[in-house]
Structure formats: structure tokens, C-alpha cells
Design a protein around this motif. Structure first.
Motif, PDB file in Angstrom:
ATOM      1  N   ALA A 134     -16.350  11.340   4.875  1.00 17.58           N
ATOM      2  CA  ALA A 134     -16.675  10.963   6.245  1.00 17.58           C
ATOM      3  C   ALA A 134     -16.196  11.603   7.506  1.00 17.58           C
ATOM      4  O   ALA A 134     -16.329  11.077   8.080  1.00 17.58           O
ATOM      5  CB  ALA A 134     -16.731   9.214   6.203  1.00 17.58           C
ATOM      6  N   GLY A 135     -15.720  12.109   6.544  1.00 22.22           N
ATOM      7  CA  GLY A 135     -14.232  12.911   8.542  1.00 22.22           C
ATOM      8  C   GLY A 135     -13.347  12.198   8.634  1.00 22.22           C
ATOM      9  O   GLY A 135     -13.274  12.010   9.756  1.00 22.22           O
ATOM     10  N   ALA A 136     -13.460  11.127   8.116  1.00 25.73           N
ATOM     11  CA  ALA A 136     -12.217   9.844   8.736  1.00 25.73           C
ATOM     12  C   ALA A 136     -10.578  10.267   7.911  1.00 25.73           C
ATOM     13  O   ALA A 136     -10.025   9.642   7.078  1.00 25.73           O
ATOM     14  CB  ALA A 136     -12.584   8.351   8.108  1.00 25.73           C
ATOM     15  N   ALA A 137     -10.143  11.130   8.791  1.00 25.28           N
ATOM     16  CA  ALA A 137      -8.536  11.599   9.226  1.00 25.28           C
ATOM     17  C   ALA A 137      -8.003  10.567   9.427  1.00 25.28           C
ATOM     18  O   ALA A 137      -6.779  10.797   8.608  1.00 25.28           O
ATOM     19  CB  ALA A 137      -8.717  13.270  10.267  1.00 25.28           C
ATOM     20  N   ASP A 138      -8.017   9.044  10.016  1.00 23.22           N
ATOM     21  CA  ASP A 138      -7.040   8.354   9.413  1.00 23.22           C
ATOM     22  C   ASP A 138      -6.975   7.472   8.369  1.00 23.22           C
ATOM     23  O   ASP A 138      -6.018   7.050   7.763  1.00 23.22           O
ATOM     24  CB  ASP A 138      -7.234   7.308  11.035  1.00 23.22           C
ATOM     25  CG  ASP A 138      -8.508   7.264  11.058  1.00 23.22           C
ATOM     26  OD1 ASP A 138      -9.848   7.693  10.901  1.00 23.22           O
ATOM     27  OD2 ASP A 138      -8.723   6.146  12.400  1.00 23.22           O
ATOM     28  N   VAL A 139      -8.494   7.600   8.266  1.00 23.82           N
ATOM     29  CA  VAL A 139      -8.645   6.625   6.885  1.00 23.82           C
ATOM     30  C   VAL A 139      -7.999   7.684   6.012  1.00 23.82           C
ATOM     31  O   VAL A 139      -6.423   6.755   4.998  1.00 23.82           O
ATOM     32  CB  VAL A 139     -10.271   6.290   6.654  1.00 23.82           C
ATOM     33  CG1 VAL A 139      -9.954   5.802   5.450  1.00 23.82           C
ATOM     34  CG2 VAL A 139     -10.467   5.238   7.701  1.00 23.82           C
ATOM     35  N   ALA A 140      -7.979   8.330   5.671  1.00 23.93           N
ATOM     36  CA  ALA A 140      -7.717   9.736   4.975  1.00 23.93           C
ATOM     37  C   ALA A 140      -5.845   9.719   4.954  1.00 23.93           C
ATOM     38  O   ALA A 140      -5.860   9.766   3.046  1.00 23.93           O
ATOM     39  CB  ALA A 140      -7.954  10.931   4.537  1.00 23.93           C
ATOM     40  N   ALA A 141      -5.586   9.487   6.113  1.00 23.08           N
ATOM     41  CA  ALA A 141      -4.149   9.606   5.996  1.00 23.08           C
ATOM     42  C   ALA A 141      -3.474   8.710   5.461  1.00 23.08           C
ATOM     43  O   ALA A 141      -2.420   8.339   4.450  1.00 23.08           O
ATOM     44  CB  ALA A 141      -3.425  10.307   7.022  1.00 23.08           C
ATOM     45  N   ARG A 142      -4.059   7.094   5.824  1.00 22.04           N
ATOM     46  CA  ARG A 142      -3.533   6.029   5.500  1.00 22.04           C
ATOM     47  C   ARG A 142      -3.638   5.678   3.427  1.00 22.04           C
ATOM     48  O   ARG A 142      -2.424   5.139   2.495  1.00 22.04           O
ATOM     49  CB  ARG A 142      -4.383   5.016   5.911  1.00 22.04           C
ATOM     50  CG  ARG A 142      -3.593   3.647   5.823  1.00 22.04           C
ATOM     51  CD  ARG A 142      -2.002   3.143   5.688  1.00 22.04           C
ATOM     52  NE  ARG A 142      -1.914   2.220   5.408  1.00 22.04           N
ATOM     53  CZ  ARG A 142      -1.312   2.215   4.421  1.00 22.04           C
ATOM     54  NH1 ARG A 142      -1.202   2.847   3.138  1.00 22.04           N
ATOM     55  NH2 ARG A 142      -1.113   0.274   4.034  1.00 22.04           N
ATOM     56  N   LEU A 143      -4.841   6.684   2.763  1.00 25.00           N
ATOM     57  CA  LEU A 143      -4.977   6.073   1.635  1.00 25.00           C
ATOM     58  C   LEU A 143      -3.868   7.172   0.852  1.00 25.00           C
ATOM     59  O   LEU A 143      -3.655   7.118  -0.243  1.00 25.00           O
ATOM     60  CB  LEU A 143      -6.392   6.806   1.547  1.00 25.00           C
ATOM     61  CG  LEU A 143      -7.675   5.688   1.994  1.00 25.00           C
ATOM     62  CD1 LEU A 143      -9.246   6.730   1.577  1.00 25.00           C
ATOM     63  CD2 LEU A 143      -7.537   4.388   0.609  1.00 25.00           C
ATOM     64  N   ARG A 144      -3.569   8.266   1.259  1.00 24.77           N
ATOM     65  CA  ARG A 144      -3.056   8.735   0.634  1.00 24.77           C
ATOM     66  C   ARG A 144      -1.133   8.142   0.713  1.00 24.77           C
ATOM     67  O   ARG A 144      -0.641   8.282  -0.038  1.00 24.77           O
ATOM     68  CB  ARG A 144      -2.781  10.537   1.389  1.00 24.77           C
ATOM     69  CG  ARG A 144      -3.732  11.542   1.105  1.00 24.77           C
ATOM     70  CD  ARG A 144      -3.319  12.963   1.596  1.00 24.77           C
ATOM     71  NE  ARG A 144      -4.473  13.324   1.785  1.00 24.77           N
ATOM     72  CZ  ARG A 144      -4.987  13.463   2.509  1.00 24.77           C
ATOM     73  NH1 ARG A 144      -4.758  13.027   4.040  1.00 24.77           N
ATOM     74  NH2 ARG A 144      -6.691  14.725   2.936  1.00 24.77           N
ATOM     75  N   GLN A 145      -1.133   7.861   2.074  1.00 21.74           N
ATOM     76  CA  GLN A 145      -0.278   6.999   2.266  1.00 21.74           C
ATOM     77  C   GLN A 145       0.108   5.654   1.252  1.00 21.74           C
ATOM     78  O   GLN A 145       1.265   5.657   0.180  1.00 21.74           O
ATOM     79  CB  GLN A 145       0.351   6.441   3.623  1.00 21.74           C
ATOM     80  CG  GLN A 145       1.809   5.907   4.151  1.00 21.74           C
ATOM     81  CD  GLN A 145       2.163   5.056   4.955  1.00 21.74           C
ATOM     82  OE1 GLN A 145       0.505   5.018   5.746  1.00 21.74           O
ATOM     83  NE2 GLN A 145       3.125   4.239   5.962  1.00 21.74           N
ATOM     84  N   GLY A 211       7.456  10.979  -1.513  1.00 19.11           N
ATOM     85  CA  GLY A 211       7.529  10.288  -2.067  1.00 19.11           C
ATOM     86  C   GLY A 211       7.613   9.999  -3.660  1.00 19.11           C
ATOM     87  O   GLY A 211       8.131   9.460  -4.243  1.00 19.11           O
ATOM     88  N   ARG A 212       6.229  10.629  -3.899  1.00 17.39           N
ATOM     89  CA  ARG A 212       5.499  10.259  -5.397  1.00 17.39           C
ATOM     90  C   ARG A 212       5.909  10.768  -6.465  1.00 17.39           C
ATOM     91  O   ARG A 212       5.656  12.096  -6.519  1.00 17.39           O
ATOM     92  CB  ARG A 212       4.566  10.174  -5.705  1.00 17.39           C
ATOM     93  CG  ARG A 212       3.785   8.647  -4.497  1.00 17.39           C
ATOM     94  CD  ARG A 212       2.107   9.034  -4.765  1.00 17.39           C
ATOM     95  NE  ARG A 212       1.858  10.362  -3.502  1.00 17.39           N
ATOM     96  CZ  ARG A 212       1.044  10.222  -3.455  1.00 17.39           C
ATOM     97  NH1 ARG A 212      -0.533   9.897  -4.314  1.00 17.39           N
ATOM     98  NH2 ARG A 212       0.468  11.329  -2.253  1.00 17.39           N
ATOM     99  N   SER A 213       6.575  10.454  -7.418  1.00 29.35           N
ATOM    100  CA  SER A 213       7.273  11.365  -8.623  1.00 29.35           C
ATOM    101  C   SER A 213       6.400  11.919  -9.666  1.00 29.35           C
ATOM    102  O   SER A 213       5.216  10.950  -9.757  1.00 29.35           O
ATOM    103  CB  SER A 213       7.751  10.313  -9.815  1.00 29.35           C
ATOM    104  OG  SER A 213       7.780   9.165 -10.130  1.00 29.35           O
ATOM    105  N   ALA A 214       6.023  12.568 -10.538  1.00 30.57           N
ATOM    106  CA  ALA A 214       5.577  13.586 -11.574  1.00 30.57           C
ATOM    107  C   ALA A 214       4.744  11.749 -12.346  1.00 30.57           C
ATOM    108  O   ALA A 214       4.101  11.915 -12.679  1.00 30.57           O
ATOM    109  CB  ALA A 214       6.092  13.614 -11.909  1.00 30.57           C
TER     110      ALA A 214
END
Length: 496
Positions: A134-145, A211-214
């Protein structure tokens, strides 16, 4: 409902029309949610519309509101306990619908309500994939967080002889930039690459830049072999520096297999030091009874609370899960524990119209008249929700029928405000004070007259309710009915 016309919706929202569906299986609530009409959505929910009623394609009102991106409507549905992790017939979750619409506010609300970020649809797409398309960079960044991983379009491959991780060629986008090889290997179903990088000296406790572990990544992916491989290589299941323990990560993702593997590997059942909530609470919020059983079997604290003071018992009572209520009580959960608003499991079950859970709690000795911080007892909460069966059960067990809130309201006044005729009738039969006045001086008759509830007014008059009492504004029931132009109500009062 679809046009947001609140007054017309109020006039038309009879029970048979509220449950009516069109050829696609959508009713008035779905249309209001899709239109982003929070007031109509709230009205329909108050009058009995099912918050999670799906259409023929499995799409719920919350999905429609999330894709529309109206935060107020989303909030109304969440407060009505709509399932934040439901999925449509294609496997698209509520979070995926919000991400596809590119609506950051809705995504934020859903994540706060513990929407699972690791879910995938039938075509192996995650919410992060939808946000990026969707090209929603802010949403993608929040989801990764929030722990999401892009699965469908991941630009990572494995070489035929798995000795290392193959990264994108120059110019291609690396969705895993900065990730140690072991963490990338942990995303794979097969453990071949993981075993290879560990054999070459990779640190089993390596973490991604955020900060995510394997081990947490393997837990999200639901790969029991990867979890066992990492634990065997020295990965720690309870690290004091991890913002979300692998166990809580697995619980939030609904990965029962990962939960079982982590518990078997020695992970503390109560999660890590920095966890935002205990794993048992997360399982209760998502309604995952199997994971709850596993955690209780591993001796998770049954009285654990979230930041708002809610326990697992309160959450499952509110959701109507009677069997989990029994299990938690058997495990030692206190029946009368209250959240920061003073609401017990019985209160929550009563307000949510969950008769079976209320019956179980009553049988187990829960305090009948323990009110919340506003003085609202379980009986009053049930009356205000029109839960006639629960009202009957509580009164039969000795609940005080005329207990008052801090605002002076009784159960009868709350039932009158809702227009709940059957509930009001049972309260009158059990001796409720028909002329009780709240702090505004309103009686049940004045309240019903103000709302135009003809049948309720008729029942109160038949019980002998006074037409002469005035509220603090010196208005009688007839005065307020006349001011609202409720002719039928005014006529009834005139003849009384």
C-alpha cells in the motif's frame, strides 16, 4: 446506518431489523462500521447487534472499520469486545485490513489491543506485506516495531549448500538489513540453514537491530525444530534485556506449538522482566484456551494482572469462556479480585451478558454486590446491558435490587434508560422501588418518557409509578415527553 443518520437509525433499530442481513450477509452494523459512523455503530451495539457478526466472506464489522480507518469507530467496536484477531475466509486478519488501507491510527489501536503481527493469510501474506504494497511507510515501520515480519516478499534466499545466508543483489531491497545470519535463518521452516550458521560459530543469542532474538523469531514462525535447535545451542529463553520474551511473543502470535516447546525448554511461564504483560493475560485476551491451559500447567501465576489491573479470570469471564473460568478458579485465581476501576470478574461477566460465566462465579462464591469505583454493582451492570437472565440469577442469589451507584441510579433506572422492558419487568416483580430518584431527580418513568419508550412507560404505570414526581429541573414525566414530542407517551401519561 450506512449514511450515518443516527436519529433514523434510532427510530428503525427494532430487533428484527438489527439482525437482518443483505445478500452478502451484511447487516446495519457492518454498514455503519464501513461508513465510519461511530455514533450509529455504538447505538446498534447497545441495542443488541453482534460485534463479531461476519458476512458471507467472513468479514467482520471491525475489519470494515479498520480498513476505513476511522479510529472512533474502531474504538467503539474494540470496547464492545470485537475479536481483534479474527480472520476472514481468505485468512486476512483485522490488522491486515487496517494495513491494506494504510491507516496508521487504526493499526496503532489494534496493536494496543494485542493484535497478532505474525499471522499470515492463505497466500502467505502478513500485515507488513500489505502495508508495504500500500506504500504506507509509517504503518510498515510501526508493524516492524511491533514484531511483524514481511513473509510474502522477503528478498532473502538460501544457497543450495546452506553454509551462509544469501542476501539481495545490489539495488534490491533488503528487508532484513542489519540482521545477523542466525536471526534470518530462524525465520525458516527448515533447520538446515540454522544448524549450518550455528556450526560456523553464530551466536544463538544474537539479536536484530530492533532487539528481537533468534529464539523470539523462531517462536513467531512456529518452528518447533528451530526453537529446540536454538535452545540446544545455548539460546536463553528468559533474557533480562529483551523487550518482549520469546514466550510472550509466541503467545501473542497464537503459536501453541512454540509455547509448548519454550515451556519444555525451561522458559518461565510468567514471561520476562520487561514484558508488557504476563503471557497468561495475553492468552486470555486472545481467547486461546489451549495456550492458557499450557501456561497454567507450567504453573503460571493465576492472579497475574495487566497494566489496567485486569486478570485472566476477569478477561475470560467477560468473553464468556466458562470452562476457562473454572480452570482459573481451580488454579487459585481469586474470585473477587478487581481491576483499577474496581470491576470484578462477576461484574465484567454481568455487563457483557455472559450468563454461564456469571453462574459459575456465583456457584464458586463470588461476592454478589461488590460494586466498581462508580458504585455500579454486577446487578446494575447487567440491568444496564439488558441481561435479563443474569438479573434474575443475581436477584435470586440475594443481590440488593435497589443498590445505588454514586450517581444515585438503581438497576431499575438503568434498565429504563436502555428501554429493556423484560429486564425492567423482572426487577419490578422482585420489588424494585418504582419511584427511586437519582441525583438529577429522575425516576425510571421520567427516563423512559424522555427516551420515548412507550412499552416501558406502560409497564411502569401498571406498577403504580408516580406521574407527579419532578426532577431537579422541576419537570415531570409528562413534561419531558411533551418536550420531545413523544405523543404516544404523553397520551399514556395524560390518562394515568
Amino acid at each position: 446506518a450506512g449514511s450515518g443518520d443516527l436519529e433514523s437509525a434510532r427510530a428503525l433499530s427494532e430487533p428484527t431489523l438489527i439482525v437482518a442481513r443483505d445478500e452478502f450477509g451484511r447487516g446495519a452494523l457492518a454498514r455503519a462500521a464501513q461508513a465510519g459512523s461511530a455514533p450509529v455503530t455504538e447505538l446498534l451495539l447497545r441495542r443488541g447487534a453482534a460485534a463479531d457478526e461476519p458476512d458471507h466472506y467472513g468479514i467482520t464489522p471491525l475489519m470494515l472499520a479498520a480498513r476505513r480507518g476511522d479510529p472512533t469507530t474502531v474504538e467503539v467496536l474494540l470496547k464492545a469486545h470485537a475479536n481483534v484477531n479474527s480472520a476472514d475466509s481468505s485468512g486476512n486478519t483485522v490488522l491486515m485490513h487496517a494495513a491494506a488501507g494504510g491507516h496508521g491510527a487504526a493499526v496503532e489501536q489494534l496493536l494496543a489491543a494485542h493484535a497478532a503481527t505474525a499471522a499470515r493469510n492463505s497466500q502467505d501474506w502478513s500485515a507488513l506485506d500489505f502495508a508495504e504494497v500500500a506504500g504506507a511507510a509509517d504503518v510498515a515501520a510501526r508493524l516492524r516495531q511491533g514484531g511483524a515480519i514481511a513473509l510474502h516478499r522477503a528478498a532473502i534466499g538460501v544457497v543450495s549448500a546452506p553454509s551462509t545466508v544469501q542476501r539481495p543483489a545490489q539495488g534490491q531491497r533488503d528487508l532484513y538489513a542489519g540482521w545477523p545470519d542466525v536471526t534470518i535463518a530462524a525465520t525458516r521452516r527448515s533447520t538446515g540453514l540454522l544448524q549450518s550458521v550455528l556450526a560456523r560459530g553464530a551466536d544463538a543469542n544474537a539479536v536484530t537491530p530492533d532487539g528481537r532474538s533468534a529464539l523470539a523469531i523462531a517462536a513467531v514462525m512456529g518452528s518447533t525444530p528451530a526453537i529446540e535447535t536454538l535452545l540446544g545451542a545455548g539460546a536463553k529463553s528468559a533474557r533480562g534485556d529483551e523487550r518482549c520474551s520469546p514466550l510472550l511473543t509466541a503467545v501473542r502470535a497464537g503459536r501453541g506449538d512454540s509455547v509448548a516447546a519454550l515451556l519444555a525448554g525451561g522458559a518461565p511461564a510468567d514471561g520476562g522482566l520487561k514484558d508488557a504483560e504476563p503471557p497468561l493475560i495475553a492468552a486470555a485476551k486472545s481467547g486461546n484456551t489451549a495456550i492458557m491451559r499450557a501456561l497454567l500447567g507450567a504453573h503460571a501465576r493465576p492472579d497475574a494482572r495487566d497494566a489496567a489491573g485486569a486478570s485472566a479470570l476477569m478477561l475470560v469471564a467477560q468473553a464468556g469462556d466458562a470452562e476457562s473460568v473454572r480452570r482459573l478458579l481451580d488454579a487459585g485465581a481469586p474470585a473477587d479480585g478487581a481491576d483499577i476501576a474496581g470491576r470484578t470478574a462477576l461484574w465484567r461477566g454481568a455487563q457483557a451478558r455472559r450468563l454461564e460465566t456469571v453462574q459459575v462465579l456465583i456457584q464458586r462464591g463470588a461476592a454478589i454486590d461488590l460494586g466498581d469505583a462508580a458504585g455500579l454493582t454486577p446487578l446494575a451492570a447487567a440491568a444496564g446491558a439488558g441481561a435479563t437472565g443474569i438479573v434474575e440469577a443475581l436477584v435470586t442469589k440475594g443481590a440488593r435490587v435497589d443498590a445505588r451507584t454514586r450517581g444515585g441510579d438503581t438497576a431499575l433506572l438503568l434498565a429504563a434508560n436502555l428501554g429493556a422492558l423484560e429486564t425492567l419487568d423482572r426487577l419490578l416483580i422482585h420489588g424494585a422501588d418504582k419511584d427511586a430518584q437519582n441525583r438529577f431527580g429522575d425516576t425510571a418513568l421520567i427516563i423512559a418518557s424522555r427516551n420515548g419508550y412507550t412499552a416501558v412507560v406502560r409497564r411502569l404505570l401498571s406498577a403504580g409509578a408516580s406521574t407527579r414526581l419532578r426532577n431537579n429541573d422541576r419537570l415531570t414525566a409528562a413534561d419531558v415527553a411533551g418536550a420531545r414530542s413523544f405523543a404516544s407517551v404523553a397520551e399514556l401519561l395524560k390518562g394515568a
